[in-house]
Scaffold this motif. Structure first.
Motif, PDB file in Angstrom:
ATOM      1  N   ASP A   1       0.855  -1.204   0.000  1.00  0.00           N
ATOM      2  CA  ASP A   1       0.000   0.000   0.000  1.00  0.00           C
ATOM      3  C   ASP A   1       0.885   1.246   0.000  1.00  0.00           C
ATOM      4  O   ASP A   1       0.638   2.201  -0.738  1.00  0.00           O
ATOM      5  CB  ASP A   1      -0.887   0.047   1.254  1.00  0.00           C
ATOM      6  N   GLY A   2       1.905   1.236   0.849  1.00  0.00           N
ATOM      7  CA  GLY A   2       2.820   2.379   0.950  1.00  0.00           C
ATOM      8  C   GLY A   2       3.545   2.642  -0.361  1.00  0.00           C
ATOM      9  O   GLY A   2       3.710   3.794  -0.777  1.00  0.00           O
ATOM     10  N   LEU A   3       3.971   1.584  -1.028  1.00  0.00           N
ATOM     11  CA  LEU A   3       4.667   1.743  -2.313  1.00  0.00           C
ATOM     12  C   LEU A   3       3.727   2.366  -3.344  1.00  0.00           C
ATOM     13  O   LEU A   3       4.132   3.195  -4.155  1.00  0.00           O
ATOM     14  CB  LEU A   3       5.174   0.388  -2.807  1.00  0.00           C
ATOM     15  N   GLU A   4       2.479   1.974  -3.288  1.00  0.00           N
ATOM     16  CA  GLU A   4       1.484   2.490  -4.225  1.00  0.00           C
ATOM     17  C   GLU A   4       1.263   3.991  -4.013  1.00  0.00           C
ATOM     18  O   GLU A   4       1.096   4.751  -4.966  1.00  0.00           O
ATOM     19  CB  GLU A   4       0.174   1.723  -4.015  1.00  0.00           C
ATOM     20  N   ARG A   5       1.318   4.397  -2.738  1.00  0.00           N
ATOM     21  CA  ARG A   5       1.025   5.794  -2.386  1.00  0.00           C
ATOM     22  C   ARG A   5       2.275   6.643  -2.210  1.00  0.00           C
ATOM     23  O   ARG A   5       2.178   7.830  -1.893  1.00  0.00           O
ATOM     24  CB  ARG A   5       0.256   5.830  -1.052  1.00  0.00           C
ATOM     25  N   GLY A   6       3.460   6.013  -2.327  1.00  0.00           N
ATOM     26  CA  GLY A   6       4.704   6.760  -2.088  1.00  0.00           C
ATOM     27  C   GLY A   6       4.893   7.105  -0.622  1.00  0.00           C
ATOM     28  O   GLY A   6       5.444   8.144  -0.268  1.00  0.00           O
ATOM     29  N   GLN A   7       4.434   6.210   0.257  1.00  0.00           N
ATOM     30  CA  GLN A   7       4.574   6.442   1.709  1.00  0.00           C
ATOM     31  C   GLN A   7       5.329   5.287   2.367  1.00  0.00           C
ATOM     32  O   GLN A   7       5.186   4.149   1.943  1.00  0.00           O
ATOM     33  CB  GLN A   7       3.188   6.536   2.361  1.00  0.00           C
ATOM     34  N   ARG A   8       6.083   5.614   3.416  1.00  0.00           N
ATOM     35  CA  ARG A   8       6.766   4.582   4.175  1.00  0.00           C
ATOM     36  C   ARG A   8       5.859   4.070   5.295  1.00  0.00           C
ATOM     37  O   ARG A   8       4.999   4.807   5.777  1.00  0.00           O
ATOM     38  CB  ARG A   8       8.032   5.122   4.866  1.00  0.00           C
ATOM     39  N   VAL A   9       6.100   2.832   5.709  1.00  0.00           N
ATOM     40  CA  VAL A   9       5.408   2.294   6.882  1.00  0.00           C
ATOM     41  C   VAL A   9       6.343   2.562   8.057  1.00  0.00           C
ATOM     42  O   VAL A   9       7.269   1.788   8.333  1.00  0.00           O
ATOM     43  CB  VAL A   9       5.127   0.788   6.727  1.00  0.00           C
ATOM     44  N   GLU A  10       6.107   3.690   8.721  1.00  0.00           N
ATOM     45  CA  GLU A  10       7.090   4.192   9.702  1.00  0.00           C
ATOM     46  C   GLU A  10       7.425   3.185  10.801  1.00  0.00           C
ATOM     47  O   GLU A  10       8.571   3.086  11.215  1.00  0.00           O
ATOM     48  CB  GLU A  10       6.612   5.510  10.316  1.00  0.00           C
ATOM     49  N   ARG A  11       6.425   2.418  11.248  1.00  0.00           N
ATOM     50  CA  ARG A  11       6.691   1.491  12.361  1.00  0.00           C
ATOM     51  C   ARG A  11       7.705   0.413  12.006  1.00  0.00           C
ATOM     52  O   ARG A  11       8.284  -0.218  12.886  1.00  0.00           O
ATOM     53  CB  ARG A  11       5.371   0.867  12.855  1.00  0.00           C
ATOM     54  N   LEU A  12       7.945   0.192  10.708  1.00  0.00           N
ATOM     55  CA  LEU A  12       8.886  -0.857  10.286  1.00  0.00           C
ATOM     56  C   LEU A  12      10.261  -0.304   9.886  1.00  0.00           C
ATOM     57  O   LEU A  12      11.192  -1.066   9.631  1.00  0.00           O
ATOM     58  CB  LEU A  12       8.311  -1.618   9.086  1.00  0.00           C
TER      59      LEU A  12
END
Lengths: 124, 124
Positions: B89-100
């Motif tokens: 999902d993050g790659l699709e939106r250009g966002q990182r999954v901060e908790r990881l």
């Protein structure tokens, strides 16, 4: 160890002998990676500046051996043993070796391989 | 195929069972990579947006499975099957999954492993 400033990912994918598009390992990339690791260590770059990893297929088999340089996000192609000194010099100075940098056209399967793939009706 | 906008490098290094710092493959990274490849294909991201490669050791074994995200140049750590949906999902939106996202301290060998290494007088 800190997160290195750069990562090199040397493709070491090996396809069966005779595969039309060839493969990086068949063109000597395993040895290139080992030599790069040694050179980075000898120059004192390995611990903080650059980590040389191996990777699976970078999808540019026909212009291998290929090395993804990150986070700069370019790919060196057609790399030979004789290019490694210039590559490591470049890493030390923050410069690319322009003659080795793959261009947009290099990422496309060459015409003759495309034709072969069409004739064989399967990835080659 | 074009040069993808992003590359994921999933560490699939395997150390012998019982190695104190563990290894990404022993924690399931081979399966994570295969699943990521499938998900990227299903979402239509594989051909132009993101290529998921495997890589050799990223030198953060103790917080694996680890995935280098380039050219963003951060590393996801402690990744489980249940995290892949958020990652894609993050790659699709250009966002990182901060908790990881691994933090600077995560790149340092933990104290207890450092002590063990000192006692054994060799890399563990």
């Amino acid at each position: 160890m800190a997160h290195r400033k750069r990562h090199l990912f040397v493709c070491v994918n090996r396809r069966p002998d005779g595969t039309p598009k060839g493969s990086c390992a068949a063109r000597g990339s395993v040895e290139l990676h080992a030599r790069l690791k040694d050179m980075l260590k000898q120059r004192g770059l390995a611990e903080t500046e650059v980590r040389a990893c191996t990777s699976s297929c970078l999808d540019v088999c026909w212009v291998g051996p290929s090395i993804a340089v990150e986070p700069d996000h370019f790919v060196y192609g057609r790399v030979g043993e004789g290019d490694l000194e210039a590559i490591v010099d470049g890493l030390e100075r923050g410069q690319r070796v322009e003659r080795l940098v793959l261009q947009p056209a290099d990422f496309e399967l060459p015409k003759e391989l495309k034709a072969l793939e069409k004739a064989e009706k399967k990835p080659i």
